[in-house]
Design a protein around this motif. Structure first.
Motif, mmCIF file in Angstrom:
data_model
loop_
_atom_site.group_PDB
_atom_site.id
_atom_site.type_symbol
_atom_site.label_atom_id
_atom_site.label_comp_id
_atom_site.label_asym_id
_atom_site.label_seq_id
_atom_site.Cartn_x
_atom_site.Cartn_y
_atom_site.Cartn_z
ATOM 1 N N TYR A 59 0.862 -1.171 0.000
ATOM 2 C CA TYR A 59 0.000 0.000 0.000
ATOM 3 C C TYR A 59 0.908 1.233 0.000
ATOM 4 O O TYR A 59 1.967 1.221 0.613
ATOM 5 C CB TYR A 59 -0.894 0.029 1.240
ATOM 6 C CG TYR A 59 -1.827 -1.155 1.328
ATOM 7 C CD1 TYR A 59 -1.397 -2.371 1.860
ATOM 8 C CD2 TYR A 59 -3.138 -1.073 0.876
ATOM 9 C CE1 TYR A 59 -2.249 -3.456 1.936
ATOM 10 C CE2 TYR A 59 -3.999 -2.153 0.952
ATOM 11 C CZ TYR A 59 -3.547 -3.348 1.482
ATOM 12 O OH TYR A 59 -4.389 -4.423 1.553
ATOM 13 N N SER A 60 0.485 2.277 -0.686
ATOM 14 C CA SER A 60 1.284 3.494 -0.741
ATOM 15 C C SER A 60 0.393 4.722 -0.644
ATOM 16 O O SER A 60 -0.742 4.722 -1.126
ATOM 17 C CB SER A 60 2.074 3.563 -2.051
ATOM 18 O OG SER A 60 3.049 2.553 -2.115
ATOM 19 N N ALA A 61 0.945 5.765 -0.048
ATOM 20 C CA ALA A 61 0.258 7.050 -0.029
ATOM 21 C C ALA A 61 0.202 7.618 -1.444
ATOM 22 O O ALA A 61 1.134 7.411 -2.237
ATOM 23 C CB ALA A 61 0.998 8.014 0.892
ATOM 24 N N ASP A 62 -0.864 8.316 -1.757
ATOM 25 C CA ASP A 62 -1.027 8.860 -3.105
ATOM 26 C C ASP A 62 0.138 9.766 -3.489
ATOM 27 O O ASP A 62 0.540 9.820 -4.656
ATOM 28 C CB ASP A 62 -2.340 9.642 -3.199
ATOM 29 C CG ASP A 62 -3.552 8.727 -3.179
ATOM 30 O OD1 ASP A 62 -4.669 9.231 -2.906
ATOM 31 O OD2 ASP A 62 -3.392 7.513 -3.435
ATOM 32 N N SER A 63 0.692 10.470 -2.514
ATOM 33 C CA SER A 63 1.745 11.439 -2.793
ATOM 34 C C SER A 63 3.033 10.804 -3.301
ATOM 35 O O SER A 63 3.876 11.502 -3.871
ATOM 36 C CB SER A 63 2.040 12.261 -1.536
ATOM 37 O OG SER A 63 2.467 11.414 -0.481
ATOM 38 N N VAL A 64 3.219 9.512 -3.095
ATOM 39 C CA VAL A 64 4.473 8.877 -3.499
ATOM 40 C C VAL A 64 4.296 7.830 -4.593
ATOM 41 O O VAL A 64 5.286 7.284 -5.084
ATOM 42 C CB VAL A 64 5.195 8.236 -2.289
ATOM 43 C CG1 VAL A 64 5.422 9.265 -1.200
ATOM 44 C CG2 VAL A 64 4.439 7.021 -1.769
ATOM 45 N N LYS A 65 3.063 7.559 -4.979
ATOM 46 C CA LYS A 65 2.838 6.547 -6.016
ATOM 47 C C LYS A 65 3.530 6.955 -7.308
ATOM 48 O O LYS A 65 3.458 8.100 -7.742
ATOM 49 C CB LYS A 65 1.336 6.363 -6.246
ATOM 50 C CG LYS A 65 0.649 5.616 -5.117
ATOM 51 C CD LYS A 65 -0.844 5.459 -5.359
ATOM 52 C CE LYS A 65 -1.500 4.696 -4.209
ATOM 53 N NZ LYS A 65 -2.967 4.580 -4.370
ATOM 54 N N GLY A 66 4.235 6.009 -7.892
ATOM 55 C CA GLY A 66 4.982 6.271 -9.114
ATOM 56 C C GLY A 66 6.372 6.827 -8.872
ATOM 57 O O GLY A 66 7.166 6.931 -9.806
ATOM 58 N N ARG A 67 6.666 7.197 -7.634
ATOM 59 C CA ARG A 67 7.996 7.745 -7.309
ATOM 60 C C ARG A 67 8.758 6.889 -6.305
ATOM 61 O O ARG A 67 9.974 6.723 -6.442
ATOM 62 C CB ARG A 67 7.860 9.164 -6.751
ATOM 63 C CG ARG A 67 7.186 10.143 -7.682
ATOM 64 C CD ARG A 67 7.305 11.576 -7.154
ATOM 65 N NE ARG A 67 6.690 11.743 -5.837
ATOM 66 C CZ ARG A 67 7.345 12.215 -4.776
ATOM 67 N NH1 ARG A 67 8.613 12.553 -4.857
ATOM 68 N NH2 ARG A 67 6.704 12.361 -3.625
ATOM 69 N N PHE A 68 8.076 6.384 -5.307
ATOM 70 C CA PHE A 68 8.722 5.588 -4.263
ATOM 71 C C PHE A 68 8.308 4.132 -4.407
ATOM 72 O O PHE A 68 7.166 3.835 -4.788
ATOM 73 C CB PHE A 68 8.282 6.061 -2.878
ATOM 74 C CG PHE A 68 8.775 7.427 -2.479
ATOM 75 C CD1 PHE A 68 9.397 8.286 -3.383
ATOM 76 C CD2 PHE A 68 8.606 7.867 -1.177
ATOM 77 C CE1 PHE A 68 9.842 9.527 -3.002
ATOM 78 C CE2 PHE A 68 9.043 9.120 -0.780
ATOM 79 C CZ PHE A 68 9.657 9.948 -1.688
ATOM 80 N N SER A 69 9.219 3.231 -4.067
ATOM 81 C CA SER A 69 8.879 1.814 -4.075
ATOM 82 C C SER A 69 9.509 1.121 -2.877
ATOM 83 O O SER A 69 10.634 1.439 -2.482
ATOM 84 C CB SER A 69 9.324 1.148 -5.379
ATOM 85 O OG SER A 69 10.729 1.244 -5.528
ATOM 86 N N ILE A 70 8.785 0.184 -2.323
ATOM 87 C CA ILE A 70 9.242 -0.570 -1.155
ATOM 88 C C ILE A 70 9.627 -1.967 -1.603
ATOM 89 O O ILE A 70 9.013 -2.542 -2.513
ATOM 90 C CB ILE A 70 8.125 -0.605 -0.074
ATOM 91 C CG1 ILE A 70 8.647 -1.157 1.238
ATOM 92 C CG2 ILE A 70 6.910 -1.380 -0.574
ATOM 93 C CD1 ILE A 70 7.645 -0.989 2.390
ATOM 94 N N SER A 71 10.675 -2.496 -0.983
ATOM 95 C CA SER A 71 11.091 -3.858 -1.294
ATOM 96 C C SER A 71 11.668 -4.487 -0.042
ATOM 97 O O SER A 71 11.999 -3.793 0.919
ATOM 98 C CB SER A 71 12.109 -3.879 -2.435
ATOM 99 O OG SER A 71 13.275 -3.177 -2.074
ATOM 100 N N GLN A 72 11.808 -5.784 -0.078
ATOM 101 C CA GLN A 72 12.255 -6.496 1.115
ATOM 102 C C GLN A 72 13.254 -7.578 0.748
ATOM 103 O O GLN A 72 13.260 -8.083 -0.366
ATOM 104 C CB GLN A 72 11.045 -7.144 1.799
ATOM 105 C CG GLN A 72 10.358 -8.179 0.904
ATOM 106 C CD GLN A 72 9.034 -8.667 1.457
ATOM 107 O OE1 GLN A 72 8.275 -7.903 2.018
ATOM 108 N NE2 GLN A 72 8.774 -9.946 1.291
ATOM 109 N N ASP A 73 14.079 -7.911 1.704
ATOM 110 C CA ASP A 73 14.976 -9.055 1.599
ATOM 111 C C ASP A 73 14.790 -9.822 2.901
ATOM 112 O O ASP A 73 15.449 -9.535 3.904
ATOM 113 C CB ASP A 73 16.429 -8.592 1.420
ATOM 114 C CG ASP A 73 17.386 -9.757 1.219
ATOM 115 O OD1 ASP A 73 17.045 -10.897 1.619
ATOM 116 O OD2 ASP A 73 18.467 -9.529 0.684
#
Length: 126
Positions: A59-73
């Motif tokens: 899930y992402s805030a509208d303000s960061v969609k298309g700019r920020f991405s989350i990932s995990q290891d």
């Protein structure tokens, strides 16, 4: 006791990029939810983006969609936040958060996260 330590913050010019990392230690098992939150000067803490480490739903805030991405290891107990096209209004302290107890969707509500890092400063200049 679980500890979350953020790294990767710093100063960058507008339209630049930064990658934040969060390393979890003393982790008893895979968290049910993890996420990134921010607190800009003079404001309340708010969600940026969250992830269920077990099924990858995000899930992402509208303000960061298309700019920020989350990932995990999961093997390294590490969470990342890739921030592109940064804007001066992204300036804030960024916090890593986790929850080990919930069975709910990992949406953006702060109450769903009960373990917090100390935060890392991100400053974006125009």
């Amino acid at each position: 006791q679980v500890q979350l330590v953020e790294s990767g913050g710093g100063s960058v010019q507008a339209r630049g990029s930064l990658r934040l990392s969060c390393t979890a230690s003393e982790v008893p098992y895979t968290p049910t939810c993890m996420g990134w939150f921010l607190r800009a000067p003079g404001t309340e803490r708010e969600a940026v983006t969250t992830i269920n480490p077990r099924d990858g739903s995000q899930y992402s805030a509208d303000s960061v969609k298309g700019r920020f991405s989350i990932s995990q290891d999961n093997a390294k107990n590490t969470l990342h936040l890739q921030m592109n096209s940064l804007k001066p209004e992204d300036t804030a302290v960024y916090y890593c958060a986790a929850n080990f107890d919930g069975g709910w969707p990992c949406t953006l509500e702060e109450y769903k996260y009960n373990t917090w890092g100390q935060g890392t400063q991100v400053t974006v200049s125009s």
